[in-house]
Design a protein around this motif. Structure first.
Motif, PDB file in Angstrom:
ATOM      1  N   ASN A   1       0.848  -1.185   0.000  1.00 41.64           N
ATOM      2  CA  ASN A   1       0.000   0.000   0.000  1.00 41.64           C
ATOM      3  C   ASN A   1       0.884   1.235   0.000  1.00 41.64           C
ATOM      4  O   ASN A   1       1.529   1.539   1.007  1.00 41.64           O
ATOM      5  CB  ASN A   1      -0.917  -0.001   1.229  1.00 41.64           C
TER       6      ASN A   1
ATOM      7  N   ASP B   1      -0.564  -4.546   3.115  1.00 41.82           N
ATOM      8  CA  ASP B   1      -1.953  -4.399   3.528  1.00 41.82           C
ATOM      9  C   ASP B   1      -2.811  -5.475   2.849  1.00 41.82           C
ATOM     10  O   ASP B   1      -2.345  -6.208   1.968  1.00 41.82           O
ATOM     11  CB  ASP B   1      -2.448  -3.000   3.142  1.00 41.82           C
TER      12      ASP B   1
ATOM     13  N   ASN C   1      -7.872  -3.155   0.476  1.00 44.63           N
ATOM     14  CA  ASN C   1      -7.588  -1.772   0.886  1.00 44.63           C
ATOM     15  C   ASN C   1      -6.717  -1.021  -0.111  1.00 44.63           C
ATOM     16  O   ASN C   1      -6.424   0.159   0.100  1.00 44.63           O
ATOM     17  CB  ASN C   1      -6.901  -1.759   2.252  1.00 44.63           C
TER      18      ASN C   1
ATOM     19  N   GLU D   1      -7.163  -5.417  -5.732  1.00 49.97           N
ATOM     20  CA  GLU D   1      -8.172  -6.214  -5.042  1.00 49.97           C
ATOM     21  C   GLU D   1      -8.183  -7.675  -5.514  1.00 49.97           C
ATOM     22  O   GLU D   1      -8.429  -8.593  -4.725  1.00 49.97           O
ATOM     23  CB  GLU D   1      -9.569  -5.609  -5.244  1.00 49.97           C
TER      24      GLU D   1
END
Length: 231
Positions: free
Chosen positions: A207, A214, A218, A223
């Motif tokens: 991230n 992460d 998020n 995803e």
């Protein structure tokens, strides 16, 4: 020539010793003019001695006989030195000196008895002549080494210039950066200069907003990273 020089130095030191009045009956005391010359006083009689070429006498404590690099000794008015004994890479026989390659700002020589031993500075630092140590380019007393020396990884990544800040304004000493093509991978810039490859543990992605690994949900665009890998 060598024998003549040796005889001359022995005679010179003997004469110098005869001129010295020992401040104390016993101890080690500096010459008032020559920083690498000192006297060993025993029962009020002085014996002149020279530090190894490149080192100077540390007069901080008369109870200790100690020669050190000039960066660690304040010679004051004792500006004279013995004749240098240079060799390739070593302006004097002992001490720390800049590398003879002007482009090798991040390397230096430790000279011991006229033999140079090449040593590296930590990543991002350059050799400082005055301090006889490594320093950040902006703090070093060298105008020829003002830019940090940065490495390039095999995939072409190099650490960006300037500090990396967090959202609350803190500077990251070892900032991290996202890999352009792989959500799980990232780059680490040690001291902001030396790049290294990093990877999040299985099930995590990098991230770039939080500079941490992460959950994929998020991180926009990552995803379905692990679902796509299974396929």
């Amino acid at each position: 020539m060598f024998i003549y020089t040796l005889v001359f130095m022995c005679t010179y030191l003997s004469v110098k010793a005869e001129e010295v009045h020992c401040p104390q009956r016993t101890g080690f005391f500096p010459d008032p003019y020559q920083c690498d010359l000192y006297y060993v006083c025993s029962k009020g009689k002085a014996e002149a001695k020279l530090c190894p070429d490149g080192l100077v006498f540390n007069d901080g404590n008369p109870n200790f006989e100690r020669c050190d690099i000039p960066a660690n000794v304040d010679c004051g008015d004792r500006t004279e030195l013995q004749q240098a004994k240079p060799s390739r890479g070593c302006p004097r026989a002992n001490g720390y000196y800049r590398h003879d390659n002007p482009l090798a700002c991040d390397k230096f020589y430790n000279c011991v008895n006229g033999k140079p031993h090449e040593l590296p500075c930590p990543p991002g630092l350059v050799y400082d002549d005055v301090a006889s140590s490594c320093a950040w380019p902006q703090d070093a007393n060298r105008k020829d080494c003002t830019k940090p020396i940065k490495d390039v990884l095999d995939d072409g990544f190099t650490c960006p210039d300037g500090p990396t800040m967090t959202a609350d304004g803190r500077t990251l000493p070892h900032p991290t950066f996202a890999h352009p093509n792989d959500c799980q991978k990232f780059y680490i810039c040690r001291n902001g200069i030396q790049p290294q490859k990093g990877s999040c543990s299985a099930g995590k992605v990098y991230n770039e907003d939080t500079f941490t690994c992460d959950d994929p949900d998020n991180v926009p665009g990552c995803e379905t990273y692990y679902k796509e890998k299974k396929n």
